[in-house]
Motif scaffolding. Structure first.
Motif, PDB file in Angstrom:
ATOM      1  N   LEU A   9       0.834  -1.197   0.000  1.00 20.41           N
ATOM      2  CA  LEU A   9       0.000   0.000   0.000  1.00 20.41           C
ATOM      3  C   LEU A   9       0.869   1.247   0.000  1.00 20.41           C
ATOM      4  CD1 LEU A   9      -2.972   0.929   0.180  1.00 20.41           C
ATOM      5  CD2 LEU A   9      -2.637   1.090   2.639  1.00 20.41           C
ATOM      6  N   SER A  12      -3.866   5.664   0.855  1.00 25.06           N
ATOM      7  CA  SER A  12      -5.284   5.320   0.887  1.00 25.06           C
ATOM      8  C   SER A  12      -6.097   6.577   1.171  1.00 25.06           C
ATOM      9  CB  SER A  12      -5.575   4.245   1.928  1.00 25.06           C
ATOM     10  OG  SER A  12      -5.343   4.748   3.216  1.00 25.06           O
ATOM     11  N   ASN A  13      -7.302   6.597   0.672  1.00 29.99           N
ATOM     12  CA  ASN A  13      -8.195   7.734   0.831  1.00 29.99           C
ATOM     13  C   ASN A  13      -9.240   7.354   1.876  1.00 29.99           C
ATOM     14  OD1 ASN A  13      -9.727  10.014   0.546  1.00 29.99           O
ATOM     15  ND2 ASN A  13     -10.074   9.778  -1.651  1.00 29.99           N
ATOM     16  N   ARG A  14      -8.883   7.476   3.146  1.00 30.79           N
ATOM     17  CA  ARG A  14      -9.789   7.068   4.214  1.00 30.79           C
ATOM     18  C   ARG A  14     -11.006   7.983   4.296  1.00 30.79           C
ATOM     19  NH1 ARG A  14      -5.860   6.817   9.098  1.00 30.79           N
ATOM     20  NH2 ARG A  14      -7.821   6.965  10.188  1.00 30.79           N
ATOM     21  N   SER A 110      -7.572   3.643  -2.985  1.00 29.21           N
ATOM     22  CA  SER A 110      -6.214   3.323  -2.558  1.00 29.21           C
ATOM     23  C   SER A 110      -5.296   3.198  -3.768  1.00 29.21           C
ATOM     24  CB  SER A 110      -6.188   2.023  -1.745  1.00 29.21           C
ATOM     25  OG  SER A 110      -6.667   0.953  -2.517  1.00 29.21           O
ATOM     26  N   TYR A 112      -1.595   1.358  -4.747  1.00 31.55           N
ATOM     27  CA  TYR A 112      -0.705   0.321  -4.227  1.00 31.55           C
ATOM     28  C   TYR A 112       0.048  -0.352  -5.358  1.00 31.55           C
ATOM     29  CZ  TYR A 112      -4.791  -2.408  -5.582  1.00 31.55           C
ATOM     30  OH  TYR A 112      -5.854  -2.945  -6.291  1.00 31.55           O
TER      31      TYR A 112
END
Length: 156
Positions: A9, A12-14, A110, A112
């Motif tokens: 990863l 990430s777009n939390r 995300s 990765y």
């Protein structure tokens, strides 16, 4: 050179899971330049303002910030340039059809490396209203309190 396996990863777009109702999730490849790949391998990227669009039968990732590679020369890339998404034709058509509907957008979830190749997970999403966000927070808080109460009860 050893081939990399597994999933590493990068970003990430939390916030996307908080701000949107996610409907259809798709994994796509990315067309990148050499300095972008090196910058990603260093673990530097931001998906916060990113979105995807479909133009003339091609999917594009926009607004994603991959900072310039520090060791790069004049061949360095622009940090927020449009990047082409590698998808099958039927996936592009499905995304284009979904975004024609009002209120739907394509957001990156995300970024990765999968077996040494850069991938991005994008989702067709509908924006949440403020009351939806408050309700989700309240549910999460209630579940946390219930779990705490159960743990306290088991300890007695």
């Amino acid at each position: 050179m050893v081939k990399q396996t597994g999933r590493k990863l990068v970003a990430s777009n939390r916030k996307a899971r908080h701000d949107y109702h996610l409907e259809d999730v798709v994994e796509a490849g990315l067309v990148l330049t050499g300095t972008e790949v090196k910058s990603l391998r260093a673990g530097r990227a931001s998906l916060v303002d990113g979105f995807a669009s479909v133009d003339h039968g091609e999917a594009w990732l926009e607004g994603v910030h991959i900072p310039e590679y520090t060791e790069g020369t004049w061949t360095n890339h622009e940090p927020r340039r449009k990047r082409k998404l590698l998808l099958h034709r039927h996936e592009i058509l499905r995304l284009a059809e979904a975004t024609r509907e009002r209120g739907l957008t394509i957001v990156p979830l995300s970024l990765y490396f999968q077996d040494g190749r850069a991938k991005v997970e994008v989702a067709v999403a509908r924006g949440k209203k403020n009351y939806d966000k408050r309700q989700a927070l309240r549910e999460r808080q209630d579940n946390r309190e219930a779990a705490r109460a159960m743990a306290r009860r088991e300890n007695l």
